[in-house]
Design a protein around this motif. Sequence first.
Motif, PDB file in Angstrom:
ATOM      1  N   LEU A  84       0.857  -1.156   0.027  1.00 46.04           N
ATOM      2  CA  LEU A  84      -0.091  -0.023   0.025  1.00 46.04           C
ATOM      3  C   LEU A  84       0.837   1.274   0.015  1.00 46.04           C
ATOM      4  CD1 LEU A  84      -2.670  -1.386   2.358  1.00 46.04           C
ATOM      5  CD2 LEU A  84      -3.135  -0.593   0.100  1.00 46.04           C
ATOM      6  N   ALA A  85       1.965   1.266   0.533  1.00 45.25           N
ATOM      7  CA  ALA A  85       2.980   2.260   0.746  1.00 45.25           C
ATOM      8  C   ALA A  85       3.409   2.701  -0.790  1.00 45.25           C
ATOM      9  CB  ALA A  85       4.104   2.061   1.667  1.00 45.25           C
ATOM     10  N   GLN A  86       3.756   1.611  -1.392  1.00 39.44           N
ATOM     11  CA  GLN A  86       4.261   1.742  -2.890  1.00 39.44           C
ATOM     12  C   GLN A  86       3.250   2.140  -3.752  1.00 39.44           C
ATOM     13  OE1 GLN A  86       5.454  -2.321  -3.653  1.00 39.44           O
ATOM     14  NE2 GLN A  86       7.378  -2.376  -2.495  1.00 39.44           N
ATOM     15  N   LEU A  87       1.867   1.948  -3.475  1.00 44.43           N
ATOM     16  CA  LEU A  87       1.061   2.397  -4.081  1.00 44.43           C
ATOM     17  C   LEU A  87       0.610   3.978  -4.006  1.00 44.43           C
ATOM     18  CD1 LEU A  87      -1.505  -0.572  -4.098  1.00 44.43           C
ATOM     19  CD2 LEU A  87      -0.242   0.323  -6.185  1.00 44.43           C
ATOM     20  N   GLY A  88       1.045   4.725  -2.858  1.00 44.06           N
ATOM     21  CA  GLY A  88       1.126   5.867  -2.478  1.00 44.06           C
ATOM     22  C   GLY A  88       0.360   6.379  -1.245  1.00 44.06           C
ATOM     23  N   ALA A  89      -0.002   5.214  -0.458  1.00 44.56           N
ATOM     24  CA  ALA A  89      -0.604   5.580   0.825  1.00 44.56           C
ATOM     25  C   ALA A  89       0.244   6.019   1.675  1.00 44.56           C
ATOM     26  CB  ALA A  89      -1.361   4.066   1.220  1.00 44.56           C
ATOM     27  N   VAL A  90      -0.106   6.792   3.072  1.00 46.79           N
ATOM     28  CA  VAL A  90       0.510   7.165   4.112  1.00 46.79           C
ATOM     29  C   VAL A  90       0.374   6.079   5.052  1.00 46.79           C
ATOM     30  CG1 VAL A  90       0.928   8.826   5.847  1.00 46.79           C
ATOM     31  CG2 VAL A  90       0.464   9.552   3.630  1.00 46.79           C
ATOM     32  N   TRP A 106      -7.165  -1.475  -4.087  1.00 49.36           N
ATOM     33  CA  TRP A 106      -6.879  -0.098  -4.186  1.00 49.36           C
ATOM     34  C   TRP A 106      -7.518   0.670  -5.498  1.00 49.36           C
ATOM     35  CZ3 TRP A 106      -3.562   3.283  -1.694  1.00 49.36           C
ATOM     36  CH2 TRP A 106      -2.979   4.400  -2.049  1.00 49.36           C
ATOM     37  N   GLN A 107      -7.664   0.022  -6.427  1.00 52.20           N
ATOM     38  CA  GLN A 107      -8.252   0.585  -7.636  1.00 52.20           C
ATOM     39  C   GLN A 107      -9.810   0.736  -7.201  1.00 52.20           C
ATOM     40  OE1 GLN A 107      -7.378  -2.497 -10.517  1.00 52.20           O
ATOM     41  NE2 GLN A 107      -5.616  -1.472 -11.462  1.00 52.20           N
ATOM     42  N   GLY A 108     -10.573  -0.109  -6.464  1.00 51.54           N
ATOM     43  CA  GLY A 108     -11.762   0.126  -6.093  1.00 51.54           C
ATOM     44  C   GLY A 108     -12.086   1.694  -5.018  1.00 51.54           C
ATOM     45  N   ILE A 109     -10.738   1.694  -4.356  1.00 51.37           N
ATOM     46  CA  ILE A 109     -10.844   3.194  -3.545  1.00 51.37           C
ATOM     47  C   ILE A 109     -10.999   4.484  -4.607  1.00 51.37           C
ATOM     48  CG2 ILE A 109      -9.622   4.666  -1.901  1.00 51.37           C
ATOM     49  CD1 ILE A 109      -8.312   2.105  -0.928  1.00 51.37           C
ATOM     50  N   ALA A 110     -10.027   4.149  -5.554  1.00 49.58           N
ATOM     51  CA  ALA A 110      -9.853   5.299  -6.659  1.00 49.58           C
ATOM     52  C   ALA A 110     -11.271   5.637  -7.431  1.00 49.58           C
ATOM     53  CB  ALA A 110      -8.645   5.057  -7.479  1.00 49.58           C
ATOM     54  N   ALA A 111     -11.853   4.495  -7.580  1.00 55.81           N
ATOM     55  CA  ALA A 111     -13.171   4.426  -8.350  1.00 55.81           C
ATOM     56  C   ALA A 111     -14.219   5.099  -7.711  1.00 55.81           C
ATOM     57  CB  ALA A 111     -13.627   3.076  -8.884  1.00 55.81           C
TER      58      ALA A 111
END
Length: 199
Positions: A21-27, A192-197
């Motif tokens: 998740l950190a790699q995907l940009g989450a804090v 993660w894509q579900g969050i962005a959507a």
Amino acid sequence: MYTIGLTGGIASGKSTVSAMLAQLGAVIVDTDKIAREIVEPGQPAWQDIVAAFGEGCLLPGGYLNRKMLGDLIFSDKNKRRLLDEITHPYIQNTAQQALDAAERQGAKVAVLDAPLLIEVGWQFMVQAVWVVYVDAQKQVSRLMQRDKISCSQALDRIGSQMSLRDKLSYADVVIDNNKELAATRQQVIIAWQGIAANQ
């Protein structure tokens, strides 16, 4: 800011998912890291622990003897409850401050990485609960290998937490970590894509 409460059992692979998740940009707000910081010598939580457990729980340099305390709380529920009552309010307060800071700095997604998220009732701090799941046999073998402990010690430590199966009933997202790493990563990316959507 969207907040995920990431949890799982000991040796379930939660830290692996947190890193993804950190790699995907989450804090990432890591409560294990916070738990270590709040018991540094001289900190208020450290003072409370020494007052409750005595100076026998310290190493020569003033740091907590983690191994001694760990052995103590895993074998005595009352001692574990006492330590939790001391540390959890400090951890929760520090974690909330970190989440607030992430939001002020414009973070889109923050992760509260908390092994005991459900046990201590911190779900209210997040918008979705993600549970990292492995079957019981795999959890025991991973813990024995990771911490170089016996099967009975591993079972004691796993038994001190809510079972992973029980945690599933609280999950908005389940990450099945029974297979290879690539399969776990694929599940994380889809969630993660579900969050962005939805943002």
